[in-house]
Every structure is written in C-alpha cells, then in structure tokens.
Design a protein around this motif. Structure first.
Motif, PDB file in Angstrom:
ATOM      1  N   LEU A   1       6.489 -23.871  -6.958  1.00 38.68           N
ATOM      2  CA  LEU A   1       5.085 -24.036  -6.567  1.00 38.68           C
ATOM      3  C   LEU A   1       4.160 -23.790  -7.755  1.00 38.68           C
ATOM      4  O   LEU A   1       3.204 -24.544  -7.984  1.00 38.68           O
ATOM      5  N   LEU A   2       4.448 -22.738  -8.531  1.00 40.75           N
ATOM      6  CA  LEU A   2       3.625 -22.432  -9.707  1.00 40.75           C
ATOM      7  C   LEU A   2       3.700 -23.554 -10.738  1.00 40.75           C
ATOM      8  O   LEU A   2       2.693 -23.914 -11.356  1.00 40.75           O
ATOM      9  N   VAL A   3       4.902 -24.102 -10.933  1.00 43.44           N
ATOM     10  CA  VAL A   3       5.057 -25.219 -11.863  1.00 43.44           C
ATOM     11  C   VAL A   3       4.241 -26.413 -11.378  1.00 43.44           C
ATOM     12  O   VAL A   3       3.544 -27.066 -12.178  1.00 43.44           O
ATOM     13  N   PHE A   4       4.308 -26.711 -10.095  1.00 44.58           N
ATOM     14  CA  PHE A   4       3.567 -27.844  -9.541  1.00 44.58           C
ATOM     15  C   PHE A   4       2.067 -27.681  -9.784  1.00 44.58           C
ATOM     16  O   PHE A   4       1.391 -28.617 -10.225  1.00 44.58           O
ATOM     17  N   VAL A   5       1.548 -26.478  -9.519  1.00 43.94           N
ATOM     18  CA  VAL A   5       0.116 -26.222  -9.720  1.00 43.94           C
ATOM     19  C   VAL A   5      -0.239 -26.317 -11.203  1.00 43.94           C
ATOM     20  O   VAL A   5      -1.253 -26.916 -11.575  1.00 43.94           O
ATOM     21  N   SER A   6       0.592 -25.737 -12.068  1.00 47.96           N
ATOM     22  CA  SER A   6       0.336 -25.763 -13.512  1.00 47.96           C
ATOM     23  C   SER A   6       0.326 -27.196 -14.045  1.00 47.96           C
ATOM     24  O   SER A   6      -0.521 -27.559 -14.873  1.00 47.96           O
ATOM     25  N   VAL A   7       1.237 -28.009 -13.562  1.00 48.96           N
ATOM     26  CA  VAL A   7       1.326 -29.398 -14.011  1.00 48.96           C
ATOM     27  C   VAL A   7       0.079 -30.167 -13.590  1.00 48.96           C
ATOM     28  O   VAL A   7      -0.433 -31.006 -14.343  1.00 48.96           O
ATOM     29  N   ILE A   8      -0.416 -29.881 -12.409  1.00 49.06           N
ATOM     30  CA  ILE A   8      -1.658 -30.535 -11.966  1.00 49.06           C
ATOM     31  C   ILE A   8      -2.812 -30.149 -12.886  1.00 49.06           C
ATOM     32  O   ILE A   8      -3.634 -30.999 -13.264  1.00 49.06           O
ATOM     33  N   VAL A   9      -2.882 -28.878 -13.260  1.00 49.25           N
ATOM     34  CA  VAL A   9      -3.935 -28.437 -14.188  1.00 49.25           C
ATOM     35  C   VAL A   9      -3.790 -29.160 -15.530  1.00 49.25           C
ATOM     36  O   VAL A   9      -4.778 -29.622 -16.110  1.00 49.25           O
TER      37      VAL A   9
ATOM     38  N   ASN B   1      17.234 -18.156   7.006  1.00 50.90           N
ATOM     39  CA  ASN B   1      16.023 -17.381   6.698  1.00 50.90           C
ATOM     40  C   ASN B   1      16.260 -16.472   5.490  1.00 50.90           C
ATOM     41  O   ASN B   1      15.940 -15.286   5.502  1.00 50.90           O
ATOM     42  N   LEU B   2      16.796 -17.091   4.441  1.00 46.82           N
ATOM     43  CA  LEU B   2      17.206 -16.334   3.269  1.00 46.82           C
ATOM     44  C   LEU B   2      16.682 -17.043   2.015  1.00 46.82           C
ATOM     45  O   LEU B   2      17.275 -18.007   1.548  1.00 46.82           O
ATOM     46  N   GLY B   3      15.537 -16.602   1.516  1.00 47.55           N
ATOM     47  CA  GLY B   3      14.993 -17.190   0.295  1.00 47.55           C
ATOM     48  C   GLY B   3      14.031 -18.328   0.510  1.00 47.55           C
ATOM     49  O   GLY B   3      13.524 -18.908  -0.454  1.00 47.55           O
ATOM     50  N   ASN B   4      13.739 -18.659   1.769  1.00 44.30           N
ATOM     51  CA  ASN B   4      12.846 -19.787   2.051  1.00 44.30           C
ATOM     52  C   ASN B   4      11.378 -19.334   2.074  1.00 44.30           C
ATOM     53  O   ASN B   4      10.636 -19.608   3.020  1.00 44.30           O
ATOM     54  N   VAL B   5      10.931 -18.675   1.029  1.00 42.00           N
ATOM     55  CA  VAL B   5       9.603 -18.057   1.013  1.00 42.00           C
ATOM     56  C   VAL B   5       8.471 -19.081   0.970  1.00 42.00           C
ATOM     57  O   VAL B   5       7.356 -18.813   1.430  1.00 42.00           O
ATOM     58  N   ILE B   6       8.728 -20.256   0.432  1.00 37.08           N
ATOM     59  CA  ILE B   6       7.722 -21.323   0.402  1.00 37.08           C
ATOM     60  C   ILE B   6       8.084 -22.435   1.367  1.00 37.08           C
ATOM     61  O   ILE B   6       7.236 -22.924   2.131  1.00 37.08           O
ATOM     62  N   SER B   7       9.359 -22.826   1.387  1.00 40.60           N
ATOM     63  CA  SER B   7       9.777 -23.969   2.202  1.00 40.60           C
ATOM     64  C   SER B   7       9.614 -23.705   3.696  1.00 40.60           C
ATOM     65  O   SER B   7       9.490 -24.653   4.481  1.00 40.60           O
TER      66      SER B   7
ATOM     67  N   GLY C   1       9.725 -21.780 -15.354  1.00 40.30           N
ATOM     68  CA  GLY C   1      10.017 -22.318 -14.032  1.00 40.30           C
ATOM     69  C   GLY C   1      11.018 -23.442 -14.081  1.00 40.30           C
ATOM     70  O   GLY C   1      12.009 -23.460 -13.331  1.00 40.30           O
ATOM     71  N   PHE C   2      10.782 -24.373 -14.956  1.00 39.49           N
ATOM     72  CA  PHE C   2      11.657 -25.540 -15.015  1.00 39.49           C
ATOM     73  C   PHE C   2      13.063 -25.144 -15.459  1.00 39.49           C
ATOM     74  O   PHE C   2      14.057 -25.658 -14.933  1.00 39.49           O
ATOM     75  N   ILE C   3      13.169 -24.228 -16.422  1.00 39.64           N
ATOM     76  CA  ILE C   3      14.485 -23.799 -16.895  1.00 39.64           C
ATOM     77  C   ILE C   3      15.216 -22.993 -15.820  1.00 39.64           C
ATOM     78  O   ILE C   3      16.388 -23.249 -15.505  1.00 39.64           O
TER      79      ILE C   3
ATOM     80  N   ILE D   1      16.900 -17.971  -4.721  1.00 39.74           N
ATOM     81  CA  ILE D   1      16.255 -19.168  -4.164  1.00 39.74           C
ATOM     82  C   ILE D   1      14.778 -18.901  -3.897  1.00 39.74           C
ATOM     83  O   ILE D   1      13.920 -19.771  -4.126  1.00 39.74           O
ATOM     84  N   GLY D   2      14.469 -17.691  -3.448  1.00 43.00           N
ATOM     85  CA  GLY D   2      13.061 -17.338  -3.229  1.00 43.00           C
ATOM     86  C   GLY D   2      12.271 -17.406  -4.527  1.00 43.00           C
ATOM     87  O   GLY D   2      11.151 -17.940  -4.568  1.00 43.00           O
ATOM     88  N   ALA D   3      12.867 -16.865  -5.609  1.00 47.69           N
ATOM     89  CA  ALA D   3      12.211 -16.931  -6.914  1.00 47.69           C
ATOM     90  C   ALA D   3      12.061 -18.379  -7.376  1.00 47.69           C
ATOM     91  O   ALA D   3      11.023 -18.772  -7.919  1.00 47.69           O
TER      92      ALA D   3
END
Length: 435
Positions: free
Chosen positions: A118-126, A180-186, A76-78, A110-112
């Motif tokens: 989001l996955l990185v944020f959750v993983s970092v919290i864990v 409305n192009l790639g904003n799947v989370i935002s 994710g970070f890379i 951008i969607g990816a």
C-alpha cells in the motif's frame, strides 16, 4: 492435464530467467569493452560506501521528499518480492501458500508485505504526480525525449499494477482470508468481491497470481532496456566508485614520467632511457569513443538513474550552457549499446561504423562548458562520475587533435614561452610585488 499448469509455469520461469541471463551476459561484455582500471584498493572503504549509499540510500535523503518516498518504494518492492520464493514453489509443485504452515511468522511477513504494498502504491502515485502534473523541471530537460520520459512512467505503471495484483490476489483468496493471518490490508478489499461466487473468486485469485508472477518476470527483463537497471548496478557502482578527493584529477603516467625526466637536471634528455624505465606511450590520449573509456566509466553509464540531480546542480547548465551531465551519461550508454549491437551483428567483432561518442553524441561545446566543479559528482545518489568522461574527452581534443579553445591555447603558449599563464616576459613576472 493435472500437471499442465506446473509445466507451463516452469517453461515461463525458465524463459524469463534465461532471457534475463542472456542480457546480463551482454551487459557484462559491453562493460568489458572499456579499458582496464585498478579499483582493488581500500576494500573496507568500498564496502562501507556500498552499504551506506546503495543499501542505506544515504545520498537519496539529501532531498527528503524524494528520498523518503524512494526508500519506501525500494524497500517495499524488494521485501515484497521475497514472496516470489513461495510463488515459485507453489507454481512448480502445485501447492498453495506452502509457507503458511509456519503460522504467526507467516502472518507477520504477509502483513508487512501488504502494508508495504500500500505504501509503495501511494509513493508511486506521488512520484507520478511530481513527474506529470507538477512537472519538476529536471524531468523535462532537453535530453528527456520520448523514450527516457516514457520509461520513467512505464516503471511507475508497472509498480502500481504489481502492487494492485498482489493485494487483489490476497483479497480474493478465500482460504487466506479464512485464515485471518496477515490480511491487514486485503481484509478491507475482500468486501469489494463479496457478491461473487467462490468459483469466480478463485478465477480472479488465480488470474492475479499468474499476472503477478509473469509481471515480475517481464519487469526483470525490462530492466536491461530501462534506466531502472540501477536497481541491480547501484551496488557494484558504489563499490567501485571514486575514493580519491573529488578535486583530485588523474594524470597520464607516461606524460608524468616524461615531465619528471625533462625536469631532472641529472638526466640527459637525449640519452636512452634506463632499462626497466616506464616509457610506454598509450596508443591514444584521452577518449573519443566508448572503447577508450575505462570499464568503471561504462559501468557508470549503465547505472545512471536519469534522475537529473547532477544536471539540476550543474552551474553551467543553470546559466544556460548546453552541458547536461545527465546527457553525458545517457549518450555514453546509448553509444555503448550501439557498439554492442554492432558486435552482435558482426559475429563478435566490431565493424567501424563511422561514428564515435565525440561529435556524433557529445559535442565539443558541451565538453568545454564544464567548469570541473564536481557538483554533478557530489549530487549523484549512486556515485556516478560524469566529470571523468568529460575530462577524458577534453584530453583527446587537446592532445590528439590540438583542438582546445583559443583561450586555453593562449594560456598553454604563455606557459611554454613565459613559464606562467600570463603574457608577460619572464623578467617581469615579479613586478606585481612592487606595486
């Protein structure tokens, strides 16, 4: 004034990359303080190890929870930082989302990126919970003092903030949300700012944009001072990792040749060696300081992730001994940094500071506690070899200082006098077969 933001961006970018390049140069110089090592063999196998271990994270997933979360954060970070290219172009030329012209492909990317953020944020919290709430034992060993402990948390906070800034930047970008192009989370975060004017949204978006890119540059330069230098060094470290069987120990060539000559009945031990024979004796047997180690071992020290997997599987440590393979690597890196600062302070020359790795950083008690089982080497997710450093320092104690433990001295005396480790007369060595 129109180009002031672009000029400011260029200055910040140049300063960030320039400082990073300066530290990389210092890093390379410090590693080159080590002795030469020939690791030019088996290039195909070395590339395979680098691909499997550094890129493929194959040793990380041996502990599935940490391994999978680490892969998410790593990828994710890379991958998210691929967008840094767009940010740099926009910052230098005053454009806005210049790659959006590629349409659906841009939306997919951008969607990816948003999903990964989001996955990185959750993983970092864990990871933070495992480190600070559950308090996994390997993160709270004696060597994990204030800086190593805080360093791990600083990185987690860095990553949480950078991922948040990325998503906020997208959520408050009115033009991007309209596309409305790639904003799947935002798109689900945008309503949080719905009561704000368009001008205020623009200020928040610009603020998040600037903080995001400056944060990435700060993070890049923080790496040199952090255990997370392994993000960069894991690749060369796994490439130059040991290929020989883990139980195979290296021998000093000069000592091996001497023994062969003494055991050869056709060689007169008192005669001059034949021309061209390998008779050079090293200036020093083993290692007492970092300059006595090979550059590969010093690269190992800088690559250490301080994850503690080596120490958690070390039988000596598990039985209460003082030895911690992780501490061996941390001490080696700390001493190497100290030597580097000494060189900087003395205009490129090392001035004897009365210190060395052996004694001032690593005690003989730690060294002799090692069972040479290779558990630490097998456990390391980035091919670090703490055992090789331990053996070199032991070699120095035995061959330079005659400072082996009593038990070992007794064994070597028996071998010298009796031809066996046991205190039996040579005439009695085969008596066991009659019992």
């Amino acid at each position: 004034m129109e180009y002031l933001p672009n000029i400011l961006f260029a200055i910040i970018l140049a300063a960030g990359i320039g400082y990073f390049a300066k530290n990389v140069k210092k890093l390379i110089r410090n590693i080159k303080l080590g002795r030469d090592a020939d690791v030019s063999d088996n290039k195909s196998e070395r590339f395979k190890n680098m691909a499997m271990i550094a890129l493929g994270q194959s040793k990380m997933v041996r502990r599935p929870v940490a391994g999978i979360l680490h892969i998410i954060v790593y990828l994710g970070f890379i991958i998210i930082n691929i967008e840094v290219l767009e940010i740099i172009i926009d910052g230098l030329f005053g454009t806005h989302r210049i790659f959006s012209v590629i349409g659906a492909t841009y939306g997919f990317l951008i969607g990816a990126f948003e999903v990964l953020a989001l996955l990185v944020f959750v993983s970092v919290i864990v990871f933070w919970i495992r480190r600070n709430i559950i308090k996994l034992k390997r993160f709270w060993k004696a060597e994990m003092t204030s800086w190593p402990k805080n360093d791990g948390n600083f990185i987690l906070y860095f990553e949480m903030v950078l991922m948040t800034l990325f998503l906020v930047m997208n959520a408050t970008d009115v033009h991007f949300q309209t596309m409305n192009l790639g904003n799947v989370i935002s798109q689900y975060m945008a309503p949080w700012f719905s009561g704000l004017s368009e001008g205020t949204l623009h200020l928040i978006e610009r603020g998040a944009w600037w903080l995001h890119i400056v944060g990435i540059l700060v993070f890049l330069n923080y790496l040199y001072f952090s255990k997370h230098l392994h993000i960069l060094l894991a690749f060369p470290n796994t490439y130059y990792g040991k290929l020989a069987p883990k139980g195979q120990l290296n021998n000093l060539e000069s000592v091996t040749n001497e023994v062969k000559m003494m055991m050869d009945p056709n060689v007169d031990p008192f005669a001059a060696p034949p021309e061209g024979a390998e008779t050079a004796v090293p200036e020093k047997f083993g290692a007492s300081d970092v300059q006595d180690l090979s550059w590969v071992q010093l690269l190992n020290a800088y690559t250490c992730t301080e994850c503690g997997r080596c120490t958690s599987e070390c039988p000596a440590n598990l039985t209460g001994k003082k030895l911690s393979p992780r501490k061996i690597m941390m001490d080696t890196r700390d001493r190497l940094e100290e030597v580097g600062r000494n060189i900087d302070a003395n205009k490129g020359e090392f001035k004897d500071d009365g210190k060395q790795l052996l004694g001032d950083y690593i005690s003989t008690e730690e060294l002799w506690a090692c069972t040479t089982c290779n558990a630490c080497v097998e456990a390391c997710p980035v091919s670090i070899d703490p055992l090789s450093i331990i053996l070199e320092m032991r070699r120095y104690l035995v061959m330079e200082q005659s400072a082996a433990p009593t038990e070992l001295n007794n064994m070597m005396t028996n071998i010298e006098n009796n031809g066996a480790p046991w205190p039996y007369n040579q005439m009695d060595r085969l008596n066991w077969k009659d019992e």
